[in-house]
Design a protein around this motif. Structure first.
Motif, short mmCIF file in Angstrom:
data_model
loop_
_atom_site.label_atom_id
_atom_site.label_comp_id
_atom_site.label_asym_id
_atom_site.label_seq_id
_atom_site.Cartn_x
_atom_site.Cartn_y
_atom_site.Cartn_z
N LEU A 162 0.86 -1.18 0.00
CA LEU A 162 0.00 0.00 0.00
C LEU A 162 0.90 1.23 0.00
O LEU A 162 1.97 1.22 0.62
CB LEU A 162 -0.88 0.01 1.26
CG LEU A 162 -1.85 1.18 1.43
CD1 LEU A 162 -2.95 1.16 0.36
CD2 LEU A 162 -2.47 1.16 2.83
N CYS A 198 -6.85 1.32 0.46
CA CYS A 198 -6.46 0.02 1.02
C CYS A 198 -7.53 -1.00 0.65
O CYS A 198 -8.68 -0.90 1.08
CB CYS A 198 -6.31 0.12 2.54
SG CYS A 198 -5.74 -1.41 3.29
N SER A 217 3.66 -0.65 8.86
CA SER A 217 2.97 0.44 8.19
C SER A 217 3.58 1.72 8.72
O SER A 217 3.97 1.81 9.89
CB SER A 217 1.46 0.40 8.41
OG SER A 217 1.14 0.70 9.74
N SER A 231 -3.30 -3.78 8.18
CA SER A 231 -4.10 -3.08 7.17
C SER A 231 -4.14 -1.61 7.55
O SER A 231 -3.64 -1.23 8.61
CB SER A 231 -5.53 -3.64 7.15
OG SER A 231 -6.26 -3.10 6.07
N ASP A 232 -4.71 -0.79 6.70
CA ASP A 232 -5.09 0.56 7.08
C ASP A 232 -6.62 0.51 7.16
O ASP A 232 -7.31 0.64 6.15
CB ASP A 232 -4.62 1.59 6.05
CG ASP A 232 -5.11 3.00 6.37
OD1 ASP A 232 -5.91 3.17 7.31
OD2 ASP A 232 -4.72 3.93 5.65
N SER A 265 -5.46 6.15 1.40
CA SER A 265 -4.67 5.97 2.62
C SER A 265 -3.63 7.07 2.77
O SER A 265 -3.26 7.74 1.81
CB SER A 265 -3.96 4.62 2.55
OG SER A 265 -3.14 4.42 3.68
#
Length: 192
Positions: A42, A48, A61, A83-84, A94
């Motif tokens: 990402l 996302c 991240s 994840s976001d 994102s």
């Protein structure tokens, strides 16, 4: 339990009971992928599209501010999620990068497929509600920790949570995650 996907079922079953049919539906909903070290999953301004379960390896991240300073938001090893979630659920761009820190294997599920899975296996809605509640609480605890705990206390909490992180994650990443300089992290580690 040697297959990576079985780890996913094992961790889901810590919170909800699954039948064999449920487990089969869940496994069919997730797509396995393998990524090399330093692979970006990402980037800022992308939406996302996936929630990832890490079966082996490590991920991070992070955000890069206007001065070019990297701020690490998440450090994750196998048997955890990354994840976001803000971008994932809002389907808006994102602010973060998600990148592998090691060669990694992951199971991923898209937003649309997750919605279908909730209908196919209603217990998954409960599981993800629990998971997202825990993620929210962890984010609040981390925010509170950066405001009220010393750098040394934040470091000790991180070590208690996952001591493997020290051997597998570069010190500069750990320092960024803790919100301190690499030199401060070095001083803290020398005290121990």
């Amino acid at each position: 339990m040697n297959f990576p996907e079985h780890k996913l079922i094992y961790y889901i079953q810590k919170w909800v009971d699954l039948s064999e049919a449920d487990a089969a539906s869940i496994l069919a909903a997730f797509e396995p992928i393998a990524v090399k070290k330093k692979t970006q999953l990402l980037a800022p301004q992308e939406v996302c599209r996936y929630v990832y379960f890490i079966t082996s390896g490590s991920m991070r991240s992070y955000h890069i501010d206007q001065k070019g300073t990297e701020h690490i938001y998440q450090l994750r090893l196998e048997n955890s999620w990354i994840s976001d979630l803000e971008s994932f659920f809002s389907q808006k761009p994102s602010k973060y990068y998600i990148e592998s820190m090691e060669d990694s294997t992951l199971l991923r599920i898209s937003f649309d497929r997750l919605e279908m899975l909730y209908a196919e296996v209603p217990k998954m809605e409960r599981y993800f509600r629990i998971l997202f509640q825990k993620a929210y609480i962890n984010a609040l605890q981390r925010l509170n920790s950066t405001m009220w705990d010393s750098a040394e206390e934040r470091y000790q909490d991180m070590v208690k949570e996952n001591c493997d992180i020290l051997q597998r994650v570069p010190q500069t990443y750990i320092a960024s995650y803790l919100g301190i300089t690499p030199e401060s992290l070095s001083r803290i580690r020398k005290k121990k």
